[in-house]
Design a protein around this motif. Structure first.
Motif, PDB file in Angstrom:
ATOM      1  N   THR A 193       0.630  -1.245  -0.068  1.00 52.92           N
ATOM      2  CA  THR A 193      -0.038   0.096   0.081  1.00 52.92           C
ATOM      3  C   THR A 193       0.806   1.152   0.057  1.00 52.92           C
ATOM      4  OG1 THR A 193      -1.614  -1.051   1.240  1.00 52.92           O
ATOM      5  CG2 THR A 193      -1.956   1.272   1.024  1.00 52.92           C
ATOM      6  N   PRO A 194       0.722   2.000  -0.974  1.00 53.03           N
ATOM      7  CA  PRO A 194       1.562   3.476  -0.898  1.00 53.03           C
ATOM      8  C   PRO A 194       1.119   4.382   0.000  1.00 53.03           C
ATOM      9  CG  PRO A 194       0.679   2.926  -3.276  1.00 53.03           C
ATOM     10  CD  PRO A 194      -0.012   1.924  -2.246  1.00 53.03           C
ATOM     11  N   PHE A 195       1.855   5.166   0.446  1.00 45.76           N
ATOM     12  CA  PHE A 195       1.625   6.352   1.001  1.00 45.76           C
ATOM     13  C   PHE A 195       0.882   7.384   0.555  1.00 45.76           C
ATOM     14  CE2 PHE A 195       5.917   5.340   2.921  1.00 45.76           C
ATOM     15  CZ  PHE A 195       5.555   4.410   3.799  1.00 45.76           C
TER      16      PHE A 195
ATOM     17  N   THR B  91       6.304   4.657  -1.753  1.00 43.93           N
ATOM     18  CA  THR B  91       6.184   3.261  -1.215  1.00 43.93           C
ATOM     19  C   THR B  91       7.185   3.050  -0.202  1.00 43.93           C
ATOM     20  OG1 THR B  91       7.591   2.419  -2.846  1.00 43.93           O
ATOM     21  CG2 THR B  91       5.000   2.499  -3.450  1.00 43.93           C
ATOM     22  N   TRP B  92       6.924   1.855   0.406  1.00 42.01           N
ATOM     23  CA  TRP B  92       7.837   1.612   1.349  1.00 42.01           C
ATOM     24  C   TRP B  92       9.569   1.402   1.022  1.00 42.01           C
ATOM     25  CZ3 TRP B  92       6.953   1.942   6.627  1.00 42.01           C
ATOM     26  CH2 TRP B  92       5.513   1.943   7.047  1.00 42.01           C
ATOM     27  N   ALA B  93       9.251   1.082  -0.436  1.00 46.26           N
ATOM     28  CA  ALA B  93      10.600   0.799  -1.200  1.00 46.26           C
ATOM     29  C   ALA B  93      11.433   2.206  -1.097  1.00 46.26           C
ATOM     30  CB  ALA B  93      10.344   0.243  -2.588  1.00 46.26           C
ATOM     31  N   SER B  94      10.915   3.179  -0.850  1.00 48.28           N
ATOM     32  CA  SER B  94      11.558   4.416  -0.939  1.00 48.28           C
ATOM     33  C   SER B  94      12.273   4.292   0.450  1.00 48.28           C
ATOM     34  CB  SER B  94      10.645   5.686  -0.792  1.00 48.28           C
ATOM     35  OG  SER B  94       9.839   5.891   0.434  1.00 48.28           O
ATOM     36  N   CYS B  95      12.109   3.915   1.256  1.00 50.79           N
ATOM     37  CA  CYS B  95      12.993   3.873   2.593  1.00 50.79           C
ATOM     38  C   CYS B  95      13.737   2.325   2.712  1.00 50.79           C
ATOM     39  CB  CYS B  95      12.032   3.896   3.911  1.00 50.79           C
ATOM     40  SG  CYS B  95      11.013   5.226   4.122  1.00 50.79           S
TER      41      CYS B  95
END
Lengths: 284, 113
Positions: free
Chosen positions: A85-87, A92-96
């Motif tokens: 689920t994107p923010f 997305t969590w992948a950005s972190c």
């Protein structure tokens, strides 16, 4: 001559009564492994991931039957949904954490040399939410545990290797603070983590078989029968367990993902180096 | 005359009782402040105990509720029961002092295997 004797005596004394923390991570792991190997010569090191269930056949049978139909499957599905689920800002969590969820769990805990602190997976999940303008999860249970458990499940079978950079005195100090916490007696019952999970491991505290410290962090977050019976969904993070342990010895617990428990996790997870991630798992 | 003597006796007794109560209240307040200071010191050393003043503690009963030791002292003081208020303030102070001593003793804790 007198002077020489005095110098030799002082050197001898300083070696003899030096601080208890003058050992390295590798020496600590070796010493703990040797201690448990001597305590239970018939239990293989790799079986330490199973905790108390390696020590008692009866407990092991119950545990294996629980694992046939794990009570946490639905929570893992929620964890996966959280990952997908994107923010609200589109990130997305992948950005972190990067694109591959199987590489995340085993990067924690680690030393952040820039901020001079230990980072934990759940602490960074909260940090990621804040950085993206999201309302952070509660720190110890609920969605943070489902998500962390799903990330851990993606890393199952990977070998734990917590690194303490020996050339960074701040990292070494954080590790030593974690070790001091682990071995320090606290609370009205005057018990340390090590009293139960090193020296008395394999014995019973009331009806509970005390698990050995080596292997502890391999299976977190865990689904605990006790947590389920107390009105929750059973899931909890390692720092939830730390708080519970401290409270059980009647000590004031510390903030989840604060400095004390993060340093403790740094040491505690180090003691499972060489074992594999087996998470999430059922515990009593 | 009898009536007058009775009034004087009641007045003397009530002054006596109220001065006892004031002395108890003062003793409680002093102990309460010492208990807070002792537990602040233990907290700063990382050695505070769970039941001295923890918000979730259910260690001592006051009325229908269970609470931490220091909260129980405050609860009894609010009811005017200074015997119990003093007893629990002393207990909370003692826990703070022991927690601090324990933390100091364990500063260099390490493996002994």
């Amino acid at each position: 001559m007198k002077k020489v004797i005095l110098i030799v005596l002082a050197a001898g004394l300083s070696l003899g009564v030096g601080p208890a923390f003058a050992t390295t991570q590798a020496e600590d792991i070796a010493a703990l492994k040797a201690y448990f190997a001597e305590r239970w010569p018939n239990i293989k090191d790799e079986d330490m991931v199973n905790g108390a269930y390696s020590l008692s056949e009866d407990k092991r049978i119950n545990w294996e039957s629980m694992r046939d139909f794990p009570p946490y499957e639905d929570h893992l599905a929620i964890g996966e949904e959280i990952w997908n689920t994107p923010f609200k800002n589109g990130n997305t969590w992948a950005s972190c954490f990067g694109d591959d969820p199987s590489t995340i769990r085993n990067r924690f805990p680690h030393w952040n040399a820039r901020d001079k602190k230990v980072e934990t997976l759940e602490g960074n999940i909260i940090q990621c939410q804040k950085a993206n303008g999201e309302e952070p999860f509660k720190a110890k249970k609920g969605k943070i545990a489902y998500f962390s458990a799903w990330l851990a499940s993606q890393a199952n079978g990977q070998t734990i290797n917590v690194v303490v950079p020996q050339d960074d005195p701040d990292a070494v100090a954080a590790y030593e603070a974690g070790r001091q916490f682990f071995y320090a007696k606290r609370g009205q019952l005057n018990l340390s983590c090590a009293d139960c999970h090193v020296y008395q491991s394999g014995l019973y505290a009331r009806g509970n078989l005390l698990s050995p410290a080596r292997g502890h962090t391999t299976h977190f977050p865990v689904w605990r029968g006790k947590w389920a019976r107390s009105g929750g969904d059973g899931f909890g993070t390692l720092h939830r367990r730390y708080g519970g342990c401290n409270s059980q010895v009647r000590a004031k617990s510390f903030k989840a993902h604060g400095e004390e428990y993060s340093n403790l996790e740094y040491f505690h997870a180090s003691m499972s180096n060489g074992l594999t991630i087996e998470a999430p798992d059922y515990r009593e | 005359m009898k009536q007058f003597s009775g009034i004087v006796l009641v007045a003397v007794l009530s002054i006596g009782f109220s001065s006892f109560a004031l002395a108890d209240e003062a003793a409680y307040k002093k102990l309460h402040a010492e208990a807070v200071a002792a537990n602040d010191k233990a907290l700063a050393a990382g050695g505070e105990w769970r039941d001295a003043r923890g918000k979730k503690s259910k260690f001592i009963k006051c009325g229908d509720k269970k609470m931490s030791i220091l909260h129980a002292a405050e609860c009894y003081a609010a009811k005017g029961d200074y015997d119990n208020a003093i007893k629990y303030a002393e207990m909370a102070k003692d826990q703070g002092e022991q927690g601090y001593r324990q933390a100091m003793n364990q500063k260099n804790a390490g493996p002994r295997h």
